[in-house]
Enzyme design. Structure first.
Site, short mmCIF file in Angstrom:
data_model
loop_
_atom_site.label_atom_id
_atom_site.label_comp_id
_atom_site.label_asym_id
_atom_site.label_seq_id
_atom_site.Cartn_x
_atom_site.Cartn_y
_atom_site.Cartn_z
N LYS A 114 0.84 -1.13 0.07
CA LYS A 114 0.17 0.04 -0.03
C LYS A 114 0.65 1.37 -0.06
O LYS A 114 0.66 2.24 -0.61
CB LYS A 114 -0.76 0.03 1.23
N LYS A 167 -0.87 11.25 5.55
CA LYS A 167 -0.43 10.50 6.50
C LYS A 167 0.10 8.99 5.80
O LYS A 167 1.42 8.48 6.53
CB LYS A 167 -1.87 9.66 7.47
P1 NAP Z 1 -12.77 8.55 7.71
O1 NAP Z 1 -14.24 8.59 6.82
O2 NAP Z 1 -11.95 9.74 7.99
O3 NAP Z 1 -13.39 7.59 8.88
C1 NAP Z 1 -12.29 7.29 9.79
C2 NAP Z 1 -13.06 6.14 10.74
O4 NAP Z 1 -12.09 5.99 11.70
C3 NAP Z 1 -14.27 6.73 11.49
O5 NAP Z 1 -15.09 5.62 11.67
C4 NAP Z 1 -13.63 7.08 12.82
O6 NAP Z 1 -14.63 7.18 13.64
C5 NAP Z 1 -12.63 6.06 13.02
N1 NAP Z 1 -11.57 6.26 14.11
C6 NAP Z 1 -10.52 7.38 13.85
N2 NAP Z 1 -9.82 7.38 15.00
C7 NAP Z 1 -10.35 6.44 15.78
C8 NAP Z 1 -10.06 5.99 17.36
N3 NAP Z 1 -8.86 6.41 17.83
N4 NAP Z 1 -10.95 5.11 17.82
C9 NAP Z 1 -12.12 4.67 17.18
N5 NAP Z 1 -12.28 4.94 15.99
C10 NAP Z 1 -11.47 5.67 15.11
O7 NAP Z 1 -11.66 7.69 6.86
P2 NAP Z 1 -11.75 6.63 5.67
O8 NAP Z 1 -11.67 7.46 4.42
O9 NAP Z 1 -12.97 5.84 5.86
O10 NAP Z 1 -10.42 5.84 5.83
C11 NAP Z 1 -10.21 4.67 6.86
C12 NAP Z 1 -9.11 4.09 6.68
O11 NAP Z 1 -8.89 3.41 5.08
C13 NAP Z 1 -7.68 4.96 6.57
O12 NAP Z 1 -6.65 4.24 7.16
C14 NAP Z 1 -7.36 5.35 5.09
O13 NAP Z 1 -6.41 5.80 4.97
C15 NAP Z 1 -7.83 4.04 4.38
N6 NAP Z 1 -8.30 4.44 2.90
C16 NAP Z 1 -9.13 5.26 2.40
C17 NAP Z 1 -9.45 5.29 1.17
C18 NAP Z 1 -10.35 6.43 0.69
O14 NAP Z 1 -10.67 6.71 -0.50
N7 NAP Z 1 -11.13 7.21 1.70
C19 NAP Z 1 -8.94 4.64 0.42
C20 NAP Z 1 -8.06 3.67 0.70
C21 NAP Z 1 -7.56 3.46 2.02
P3 NAP Z 1 -15.37 8.63 14.20
O15 NAP Z 1 -16.66 8.57 13.23
O16 NAP Z 1 -15.75 8.70 15.47
O17 NAP Z 1 -14.54 9.79 13.75
#
Ligand code: NAP
Length: 292
Positions: free
Chosen positions: A170, A238
Site C-alpha cells: 500500500k 499520513k
Molecule cells: P474516515 O471517513 O475519516 O473515517 C475514519 C474512521 O475511523 C471513522 O469511523 C472514525 O470514527 C474512526 N476512528 C478514527 N480514529 C479512531 C479512534 N482512535 N478510535 C476509534 N475509531 C476511530 O476515513 P476513511 O476514508 O474511511 O479511511 C479509513 C482508512 O482507510 C484509513 O486508514 C485510510 O487511509 C484508508 N483508505 C481510505 C481510502 C479513501 O478513499 N477514503 C482509500 C483507501 C484506504 P469517528 O466516526 O468516530 O470519527
C-alpha cells in the site's frame, strides 16, 4: 460466517454494507454514533464497543484512520483483544505502519487470535461498488479463511506476503499516486494558463500514454478548483509519512513523495486537510498565480 466491523467512516460504512448485502451476519461499532445509518436497514447489529463486536464475530475487520487508532481499537479499554475468542481472525484494512502491524499481530497471536493486514485501494467509489483492490499480508490459511468476506468488498484480492507486506505494498501504491496527482495537477494548471480548452485536452489525452485514473476521474475537480471527497488530503499525507519512514528504513530516495508530503502539509495548514487529495492542484494553482 459472522463478520464484525470496527470503524464506519467513508470506507468502513460502505464496506460493511457490501458484506451485509453478500449475506454475512454483521455486527458493527463506530466511535461516533450516528454514522452509516443505512446499515440498520441491511440488518447490521450496532453494538456498544469493539470488544462486543469481536465477541460476536468469527472475523473482525478494523478500518480506522491511523496506526494509533488501530492500536486503540485493538488494545484499548473494551478493545477487540478484550472480546476476541481464541481462533478468531482480525483483518485490519486501515492504511497504517507495516512494523506496527507486525507488533499488533504478535500481541494478538499471544492470545490465540490471528491477524491479516489487508489495506485497500480504489477510493470511496471502489468501497461503495465493492470493486476495491486488496493487498493482503499474513498466513495463507488465514487469507483463505477471509477470502469470501474480502470478495464481498473487492474484486482484486492479492496475497502479497507475510504479515505487514500488505501495508508495504500500500505504501508503494501511495508513492505512485503522489506522482500521479502532482503530474495531473501540473498538466491541468499548464493547460489553464496556456488558455486551452481543458476538458478537450483531457479527452484528447485519454487515449494516449498520459491516460490514468487520476486524469479521468479527478482532473475535472482540479479545473473547477473544488475537491469533494474522495480521499482526504490529511489521510494521503499520513500514508506518505508511512512510505517515507519505510524509505528511511530501506535507504530509498523518494523526492516526489517528499515534495507531495510537504505541499499537503501546507494545504492542511490552510484548512484544506479534509479536501479530496486532488486538492494538491490548489498548491500548483497558487504557485502559478491562479486562485488556490
Ligand atoms: P474516515 O471517513 O475519516 O473515517 C475514519 C474512521 O475511523 C471513522 O469511523 C472514525 O470514527 C474512526 N476512528 C478514527 N480514529 C479512531 C479512534 N482512535 N478510535 C476509534 N475509531 C476511530 O476515513 P476513511 O476514508 O474511511 O479511511 C479509513 C482508512 O482507510 C484509513 O486508514 C485510510 O487511509 C484508508 N483508505 C481510505 C481510502 C479513501 O478513499 N477514503 C482509500 C483507501 C484506504 P469517528 O466516526 O468516530 O470519527
Amino acid at each position: 460466517m459472522r463478520v464484525g466491523f470496527v470503524g464506519l467512516g467513508t470506507m468502513g460504512g460502505a464496506m460493511a454494507a457490501n458484506v451485509a448485502r453478500a449475506g454475512f451476519e454483521v455486527s458493527a461499532w463506530n466511535r461516533t454514533p450516528g454514522r452509516a445509518t443505512e446499515l440498520g436497514e441491511l440488518g447490521v447489529h450496532l453494538v456498544g464497543n469493539p470488544a462486543a463486536v469481536a465477541a460476536a464475530s468469527d472475523i473482525v475487520v478494523t478500518i480506522v484512520s491511523d496506526t494509533p487508532d488501530v492500536e486503540a481499537v485493538l488494545f484499548g479499554p473494551d478493545g477487540v483483544a478484550a472480546g476476541a475468542p481464541r481462533g478468531s481472525l482480525v483483518v485490519d484494512m486501515s492504511t497504517i505502519s507495516p512494523s506496527a502491524t507486525r507488533d499488533f499481530a504478535a500481541r494478538l497471536a499471544g492470545q490465540g487470535v490471528a491477524m491479516l493486514d489487508a489495506p485497500v485501494s480504489g477510493g470511496s467509489e471502489g468501497a461503495r461498488k465493492g470493486t476495491l483492490s486488496i493487498f493482503v499480508g499474513g498466513e495463507a490459511a488465514d487469507v483463505e479463511r477471509a477470502r469470501p468476506v474480502l470478495a464481498a468488498m473487492g474484486t482484486t484480492i492479492t496475497h502479497v506476503g507475510p504479515i505487514g507486506a500488505g501495508q508495504a505494498v500500500k505504501a508503494v501504491n501511495q508513492v505512485i499516486l503522489a506522482g500521479a496527482y502532482l503530474g495531473v495537477a501540473e498538466g491541468i494548471v499548464l493547460a489553464i494558463k496556456a488558455g486551452l480548452d481543458v476538458e478537450g485536452v483531457v479527452a484528447a489525452l485519454s487515449g494516449g500514454a498520459a491516460q490514468s485514473w487520476v486524469l479521468s476521474n479527478r482532473s475535472g475537480r482540479m479545473l473547477d478548483n473544488d475537491y469533494p471527497l474522495g480521499f482526504k488530503v490529511a489521510l494521503h499525507r499520513k500514508d506518505l509519512g508511512i512510505a517515507l519512514q519505510l524509505a528511511r528504513e530501506t535507504g530509498t530516495a523518494l523526492p516526489i513523495s517528499a515534495l507531495c508530503e510537504q505541499l499537503e502539509a501546507g494545504l492542511i495548514g490552510k484548512g484544506h486537510g479534509d479536501d479530496d487529495v486532488s486538492a494538491v492542484a490548489r498548491a500548483i494553482r497558487e504557485l502559478s498565480g491562479l486562485e488556490g
